[in-house]
Design a protein around this motif. Sequence first.
Motif, PDB file in Angstrom:
ATOM      1  N   VAL A 226       0.882  -1.169   0.000  1.00  0.00           N
ATOM      2  CA  VAL A 226       0.000   0.000   0.000  1.00  0.00           C
ATOM      3  C   VAL A 226       0.914   1.211   0.000  1.00  0.00           C
ATOM      4  N   ASP A 227       1.122   1.778  -1.178  1.00  0.00           N
ATOM      5  CA  ASP A 227       2.077   2.873  -1.326  1.00  0.00           C
ATOM      6  C   ASP A 227       1.511   3.870  -2.335  1.00  0.00           C
ATOM      7  N   THR A 228       2.328   4.816  -2.752  1.00  0.00           N
ATOM      8  CA  THR A 228       1.884   5.781  -3.758  1.00  0.00           C
ATOM      9  C   THR A 228       2.457   5.461  -5.129  1.00  0.00           C
ATOM     10  N   ARG A 229       3.334   4.490  -5.212  1.00  0.00           N
ATOM     11  CA  ARG A 229       3.985   4.153  -6.470  1.00  0.00           C
ATOM     12  C   ARG A 229       3.019   3.426  -7.412  1.00  0.00           C
ATOM     13  N   ALA A 230       2.296   2.452  -6.895  1.00  0.00           N
ATOM     14  CA  ALA A 230       1.382   1.662  -7.724  1.00  0.00           C
ATOM     15  C   ALA A 230      -0.037   1.631  -7.169  1.00  0.00           C
ATOM     16  N   PHE A 231      -0.182   1.524  -5.873  1.00  0.00           N
ATOM     17  CA  PHE A 231      -1.490   1.351  -5.242  1.00  0.00           C
ATOM     18  C   PHE A 231      -2.268   2.665  -5.276  1.00  0.00           C
ATOM     19  N   ASP A 232      -3.518   2.601  -5.737  1.00  0.00           N
ATOM     20  CA  ASP A 232      -4.370   3.796  -5.822  1.00  0.00           C
ATOM     21  C   ASP A 232      -5.253   3.865  -4.577  1.00  0.00           C
ATOM     22  N   ALA A 233      -4.704   4.436  -3.516  1.00  0.00           N
ATOM     23  CA  ALA A 233      -5.429   4.507  -2.254  1.00  0.00           C
ATOM     24  C   ALA A 233      -6.629   5.432  -2.349  1.00  0.00           C
ATOM     25  N   GLU A 234      -6.543   6.468  -3.175  1.00  0.00           N
ATOM     26  CA  GLU A 234      -7.680   7.375  -3.331  1.00  0.00           C
ATOM     27  C   GLU A 234      -8.873   6.641  -3.939  1.00  0.00           C
ATOM     28  N   LEU A 235      -8.608   5.772  -4.906  1.00  0.00           N
ATOM     29  CA  LEU A 235      -9.679   4.968  -5.509  1.00  0.00           C
ATOM     30  C   LEU A 235     -10.334   4.074  -4.459  1.00  0.00           C
ATOM     31  N   VAL A 236      -9.518   3.365  -3.683  1.00  0.00           N
ATOM     32  CA  VAL A 236     -10.062   2.462  -2.662  1.00  0.00           C
ATOM     33  C   VAL A 236     -10.848   3.249  -1.618  1.00  0.00           C
ATOM     34  N   ALA A 237     -10.318   4.399  -1.211  1.00  0.00           N
ATOM     35  CA  ALA A 237     -11.003   5.200  -0.200  1.00  0.00           C
ATOM     36  C   ALA A 237     -12.371   5.664  -0.697  1.00  0.00           C
ATOM     37  N   GLU A 238     -12.447   6.064  -1.965  1.00  0.00           N
ATOM     38  CA  GLU A 238     -13.734   6.526  -2.511  1.00  0.00           C
ATOM     39  C   GLU A 238     -14.751   5.387  -2.553  1.00  0.00           C
ATOM     40  N   VAL A 239     -14.306   4.206  -2.957  1.00  0.00           N
ATOM     41  CA  VAL A 239     -15.220   3.054  -2.997  1.00  0.00           C
ATOM     42  C   VAL A 239     -15.646   2.664  -1.581  1.00  0.00           C
ATOM     43  N   ALA A 240     -14.693   2.690  -0.638  1.00  0.00           N
ATOM     44  CA  ALA A 240     -15.010   2.312   0.746  1.00  0.00           C
ATOM     45  C   ALA A 240     -16.010   3.285   1.375  1.00  0.00           C
ATOM     46  N   ARG A 241     -15.870   4.567   1.086  1.00  0.00           N
ATOM     47  CA  ARG A 241     -16.825   5.539   1.629  1.00  0.00           C
ATOM     48  C   ARG A 241     -18.207   5.354   1.016  1.00  0.00           C
ATOM     49  N   ALA A 242     -18.257   5.000  -0.251  1.00  0.00           N
ATOM     50  CA  ALA A 242     -19.550   4.821  -0.921  1.00  0.00           C
ATOM     51  C   ALA A 242     -20.250   3.533  -0.486  1.00  0.00           C
ATOM     52  N   HIS A 243     -19.460   2.575   0.045  1.00  0.00           N
ATOM     53  CA  HIS A 243     -20.029   1.278   0.431  1.00  0.00           C
ATOM     54  C   HIS A 243     -19.540   0.887   1.828  1.00  0.00           C
ATOM     55  N   PRO A 244     -20.078   1.537   2.839  1.00  0.00           N
ATOM     56  CA  PRO A 244     -19.646   1.215   4.209  1.00  0.00           C
ATOM     57  C   PRO A 244     -20.040  -0.195   4.632  1.00  0.00           C
ATOM     58  N   GLU A 245     -20.914  -0.857   3.866  1.00  0.00           N
ATOM     59  CA  GLU A 245     -21.316  -2.224   4.208  1.00  0.00           C
ATOM     60  C   GLU A 245     -20.269  -3.252   3.783  1.00  0.00           C
ATOM     61  N   TRP A 246     -19.284  -2.844   2.985  1.00  0.00           N
ATOM     62  CA  TRP A 246     -18.196  -3.734   2.581  1.00  0.00           C
ATOM     63  C   TRP A 246     -16.993  -3.518   3.491  1.00  0.00           C
ATOM     64  N   THR A 247     -16.273  -4.580   3.770  1.00  0.00           N
ATOM     65  CA  THR A 247     -15.037  -4.469   4.554  1.00  0.00           C
ATOM     66  C   THR A 247     -13.852  -4.782   3.652  1.00  0.00           C
ATOM     67  N   PHE A 248     -12.927  -3.848   3.578  1.00  0.00           N
ATOM     68  CA  PHE A 248     -11.721  -4.013   2.765  1.00  0.00           C
ATOM     69  C   PHE A 248     -10.588  -4.521   3.651  1.00  0.00           C
ATOM     70  N   VAL A 249      -9.977  -5.632   3.249  1.00  0.00           N
ATOM     71  CA  VAL A 249      -8.865  -6.230   3.976  1.00  0.00           C
ATOM     72  C   VAL A 249      -7.614  -6.083   3.107  1.00  0.00           C
ATOM     73  N   LEU A 250      -6.711  -5.221   3.529  1.00  0.00           N
ATOM     74  CA  LEU A 250      -5.506  -4.918   2.749  1.00  0.00           C
ATOM     75  C   LEU A 250      -4.304  -5.537   3.451  1.00  0.00           C
ATOM     76  N   ILE A 251      -3.666  -6.497   2.777  1.00  0.00           N
ATOM     77  CA  ILE A 251      -2.576  -7.264   3.378  1.00  0.00           C
ATOM     78  C   ILE A 251      -1.256  -6.826   2.759  1.00  0.00           C
ATOM     79  N   GLY A 252      -0.375  -6.268   3.554  1.00  0.00           N
ATOM     80  CA  GLY A 252       0.937  -5.946   3.019  1.00  0.00           C
ATOM     81  C   GLY A 252       1.537  -4.721   3.672  1.00  0.00           C
ATOM     82  N   PRO A 253       2.816  -4.487   3.408  1.00  0.00           N
ATOM     83  CA  PRO A 253       3.485  -3.311   3.987  1.00  0.00           C
ATOM     84  C   PRO A 253       2.900  -2.032   3.419  1.00  0.00           C
TER      85      PRO A 253
END
Length: 386
Positions: A226-253
Motif C-alpha cells: 500500500v504505497d503511492t507508487r502503484a497502489f491507488d489509495a484514493e480509488l479504494v477510499a472513494e469506494v469504501a466511503r460509498a459502500h460502508p457495508e463492505w469491509t476491505f482487507v488490505l494485506i501488506g506493507p
Amino acid sequence: MAERTARRPVAPADPTVTDDRDWVVVFSGTPWANGAHRQHALARELTVDHRVLFVDPAGHLPRWRLRVRRVADGLWQCAGPALLPLGRHVPPVNRVNRWFAALRLRRWFRRHADSVRLLWLDEDLAAPVAARLDASAVVYDATDLDWTFTRPWNRRHLRRALHSAVGAADLVLASSSALPERMPAVDPAPVVLANGCDPEHFSPDGPVAPWLAGLRRPLIGYSGAVDTRAFDAELVAEVARAHPEWTFVLIGPSTRAGRAPLLHLSNVQMVDAVGFAEVPNILRACDVTVIPYRVGSLVDYVHPKKCYEYLALGKPVVATPLPALRALADVIALADDAAGFAAAIGAALDDAGTPEQVARRRAVAARNSWSVRGVRLRSLLAGLPR
C-alpha cells in the motif's frame, strides 16, 4: 505441481560432488530471504537442469566476505560482497563493487573446478559483472524497471544501468507484455515471459485465518504494498466511503503516504506484511479480490502475479485496466474509476462462486503457473550458446 519436471535427488552440500549440471549465476535485485517473488520462482525452475547460485544484492554497508549456503536441491544463496557503501547511488562505487564481487566469485568457482555456463541478471546495476565472469551466455530478465523505484536525482544512473544490462544480454526477457516498449531497443526483441503463480499454494482448500471471523462481510481482499507508487489509495477510499457495508482487507506493507487516504475509514482493515504462507489463509475468506493499481503512471507496465494467485483461489477479480491485464478481460472485471470499480465489485458479489466459475478461474491460473513458465524458459535457454 503435476506439470513440474521431476527433479534430481538432493545434492550434497559441496556443489561439486556427484553433480555435473551447468552453473547459472543469478544476480538479483531481491534478496533470497524475501523468497516469494518472480526471481525466486524462476531460480527454482532453473534447478531442473542447472545448479543455481543466487547472489543477493549488495547492501548499504561493505560486506567483504563471500558466504555461500545451500538452500534447496541444486540451489545456493550467496551474500553478495561489496567493497564500498552507496553503490546504488554512485556509479564509480557500483563499478568497484561489481569488480570485487566478480573477483570473489571467480575465485570460488576456481576452487570448485567449475565454470559458469549462464549469467542471469535481474538487477540492472549488476551489468558490469557480465564482462568479468566469462559466462557462455547472459540473460537479462526485466522483472521491473528499477529506475522507477528511486528518487528523480538517481534515475539517470539507473537508466544507464538498464541500457548496459540490455546491451550485455544474449537473451532479454520481460515480465509483462507492456514492458518491452518502455525498454531500450534491442535485437532480437525481448521475449515476454509473464509472471505466474503457484496454484498449489493458493488452493481454495485450506485453512482460513481465524481473526477474519470477527469482520463484517462481505470482505474485499487485496494482497500487496500500500504505497503511492502503484497502489491507488484514493480509488479504494472513494469506494469504501460509498459502500460502508463492505469491509476491505488490505494485506501488506504500507507507507505513510500510501495509507493516508485510508485512515479513519472504519471499513478498511490494514494488515501489516505477513508471511507468504499466511496470505492464502486470509484471501480464502474474501468474497472478492482487487488490484487497484494506478493506470497511466510510471508503473502501469506491471503484470501483477497476484492476479493469478487470486484466480488460483477461485476468487472473482476486479482490477484497474493495466495493459498487461487487458488480455484477461474475459475472466476478470476491469474498471478505471471509482464508480466502475464499485459496480464491478457489486456485480461480483452478486454472482461470485458457482462451481463452473471457480473451475474456470483455476484453469486460467494453472495455465499460468510457474512450472508452465519454467517449461517455456528452459526451451528458450536451450538455444543459447554453450
